[in-house]
Motif scaffolding. Sequence first.
Motif, PDB file in Angstrom:
ATOM      1  N   PHE A  12      45.368  44.866 -30.759  1.00 48.46           N
ATOM      2  CA  PHE A  12      44.562  44.773 -31.911  1.00 48.46           C
ATOM      3  C   PHE A  12      44.715  45.863 -32.811  1.00 48.46           C
ATOM      4  CE2 PHE A  12      40.669  45.646 -34.047  1.00 48.46           C
ATOM      5  CZ  PHE A  12      39.992  44.265 -34.310  1.00 48.46           C
ATOM      6  N   GLU A  19      44.008  41.545 -41.085  1.00 46.18           N
ATOM      7  CA  GLU A  19      43.937  40.710 -40.003  1.00 46.18           C
ATOM      8  C   GLU A  19      43.021  41.250 -39.052  1.00 46.18           C
ATOM      9  OE1 GLU A  19      44.782  37.745 -37.005  1.00 46.18           O
ATOM     10  OE2 GLU A  19      45.221  37.842 -39.217  1.00 46.18           O
ATOM     11  N   ALA A  20      43.090  42.548 -38.844  1.00 46.36           N
ATOM     12  CA  ALA A  20      41.840  43.008 -37.574  1.00 46.36           C
ATOM     13  C   ALA A  20      40.332  42.863 -38.392  1.00 46.36           C
ATOM     14  CB  ALA A  20      42.090  44.652 -37.608  1.00 46.36           C
ATOM     15  N   ARG A  23      39.442  39.306 -37.938  1.00 45.80           N
ATOM     16  CA  ARG A  23      39.008  38.804 -36.732  1.00 45.80           C
ATOM     17  C   ARG A  23      37.502  39.497 -36.290  1.00 45.80           C
ATOM     18  NH1 ARG A  23      44.145  39.222 -32.660  1.00 45.80           N
ATOM     19  NH2 ARG A  23      45.627  37.933 -33.999  1.00 45.80           N
ATOM     20  N   ASN A  26      34.891  37.159 -38.431  1.00 48.42           N
ATOM     21  CA  ASN A  26      34.891  36.195 -37.813  1.00 48.42           C
ATOM     22  C   ASN A  26      34.098  36.061 -36.239  1.00 48.42           C
ATOM     23  OD1 ASN A  26      36.086  33.520 -38.834  1.00 48.42           O
ATOM     24  ND2 ASN A  26      37.429  35.251 -39.665  1.00 48.42           N
ATOM     25  N   GLY A  27      34.629  36.979 -35.547  1.00 49.84           N
ATOM     26  CA  GLY A  27      33.855  37.225 -34.279  1.00 49.84           C
ATOM     27  C   GLY A  27      32.255  37.219 -34.328  1.00 49.84           C
TER      28      GLY A  27
END
Length: 160
Positions: A12, A19-20, A23, A26-27
């Motif tokens: 990660f 990107e991180a 994520r 989105n989570g």
Amino acid sequence: APGVAENYRARFEALDQREALGRIVNGMAILAGFEFMSERLGVALDSGDQEDEHSCFSDTTKQDFVYDLEGIKQIWMRTGLDKLVAAQDAALAQNVAELLQDAESKIAKLGDPWDRVLAAAKDSPERKDAEAAVVALQALGDGLKQAGNKLGVLVLIPTG
């Protein structure tokens, strides 16, 4: 697994920052606006079946709800995500903070144990409180999606 070279944390932290960030947002948005709202609250309310309860065996569903939301709140506030969004759009960051607070108050108001809420009449205060929590979580998911979009990451919340 801190001693493992290719653990999730290492992978990660090696991700591109966008990107991180995607994520993370989105989570949070999927947990609030789909998984928690629909799969954990909505399905059980629709069926009224204790087997659809989040923690039907341990009867800790209410506590699970409280801590699911607390996790979202901690990520929003402790990682500085709230400040990052505020730097782009202060009103949006304030809106997400208010949506978090609203969801928190709605979840706190839920009956416990949860199977009693599921057994309550459809027009009972317990069920109305639960429906209000569903609406608050959906709004929070939408707010987090807007925050992600403001930061330039695509946030996709399943619809069903």
